[in-house]
Design a protein around this motif. Structure first.
Motif, PDB file in Angstrom:
ATOM      1  N   TYR A 237      30.288  39.120  24.656  1.00  0.00           N
ATOM      2  CA  TYR A 237      31.646  39.208  24.131  1.00  0.00           C
ATOM      3  C   TYR A 237      32.590  39.677  25.234  1.00  0.00           C
ATOM      4  N   ALA A 238      33.688  38.973  25.393  1.00  0.00           N
ATOM      5  CA  ALA A 238      34.653  39.292  26.448  1.00  0.00           C
ATOM      6  C   ALA A 238      35.457  40.546  26.129  1.00  0.00           C
ATOM      7  N   GLY A 239      35.566  40.878  24.865  1.00  0.00           N
ATOM      8  CA  GLY A 239      36.339  42.046  24.452  1.00  0.00           C
ATOM      9  C   GLY A 239      37.518  41.629  23.600  1.00  0.00           C
ATOM     10  N   ILE A 240      37.881  42.476  22.668  1.00  0.00           N
ATOM     11  CA  ILE A 240      38.973  42.146  21.753  1.00  0.00           C
ATOM     12  C   ILE A 240      40.280  41.922  22.503  1.00  0.00           C
ATOM     13  N   ASP A 241      40.455  42.613  23.603  1.00  0.00           N
ATOM     14  CA  ASP A 241      41.683  42.451  24.390  1.00  0.00           C
ATOM     15  C   ASP A 241      41.696  41.156  25.195  1.00  0.00           C
TER      16      ASP A 241
ATOM     17  N   GLY B 238      31.572  43.033  27.069  1.00  0.00           N
ATOM     18  CA  GLY B 238      30.226  43.069  27.613  1.00  0.00           C
ATOM     19  C   GLY B 238      29.139  43.254  26.568  1.00  0.00           C
ATOM     20  N   TRP B 239      29.519  43.374  25.312  1.00  0.00           N
ATOM     21  CA  TRP B 239      28.516  43.549  24.256  1.00  0.00           C
ATOM     22  C   TRP B 239      27.810  42.222  23.993  1.00  0.00           C
ATOM     23  N   THR B 240      26.528  42.313  23.678  1.00  0.00           N
ATOM     24  CA  THR B 240      25.748  41.133  23.308  1.00  0.00           C
ATOM     25  C   THR B 240      25.966  40.821  21.833  1.00  0.00           C
ATOM     26  N   LEU B 241      25.502  39.653  21.417  1.00  0.00           N
ATOM     27  CA  LEU B 241      25.569  39.269  20.012  1.00  0.00           C
ATOM     28  C   LEU B 241      24.829  40.299  19.149  1.00  0.00           C
TER      29      LEU B 241
END
Length: 101
Positions: free
Chosen positions: A7-11, A42-45
């Motif tokens: 995940y790229a990030g909410i921002d 940087g979070w994974t699924l």
């Protein structure tokens, strides 16, 4: 978000969008599961899935309805989502369904 993606990030989400993953992050902010400074970049699924499970459990006592939240959480929810909607609208988001939707 695909299984092999980070995940790229909410921002970093596409301007003018409100995504299901972004809503998980926002709801986690509402319930204080993560600080509002945490973008989840940087979070994974698997990490997002675990956060989703925690968010779902946090919503359960309120029937998953913002109107049933206690005042402090309801105000935080309203603020966080109002900011997200305003940002998305500023980038052209229109939540209205068209005739073909």
């Amino acid at each position: 978000m695909k299984a092999n993606k980070i995940y790229a990030g909410i921002d970093q989400e596409t301007p003018g969008t409100i995504t299901p993953t972004g809503n998980i992050v926002r709801d986690a902010w509402v319930f204080g599961l993560i600080p509002e400074t945490e973008t989840c970049a940087g979070w994974t699924l698997q990490g997002i899935d675990q956060l989703y499970d925690r968010v779902t459990a946090a919503w359960a006592p309120y029937g998953h309805l913002a109107s049933r939240l206690p005042p402090e959480l309801r105000e935080r929810h309203a603020r966080i989502y109002a900011e997200a909607v305003a940002r998305a609208r500023a980038h052209g988001w229109n939540p209205e369904l068209g005739d073909s939707d």
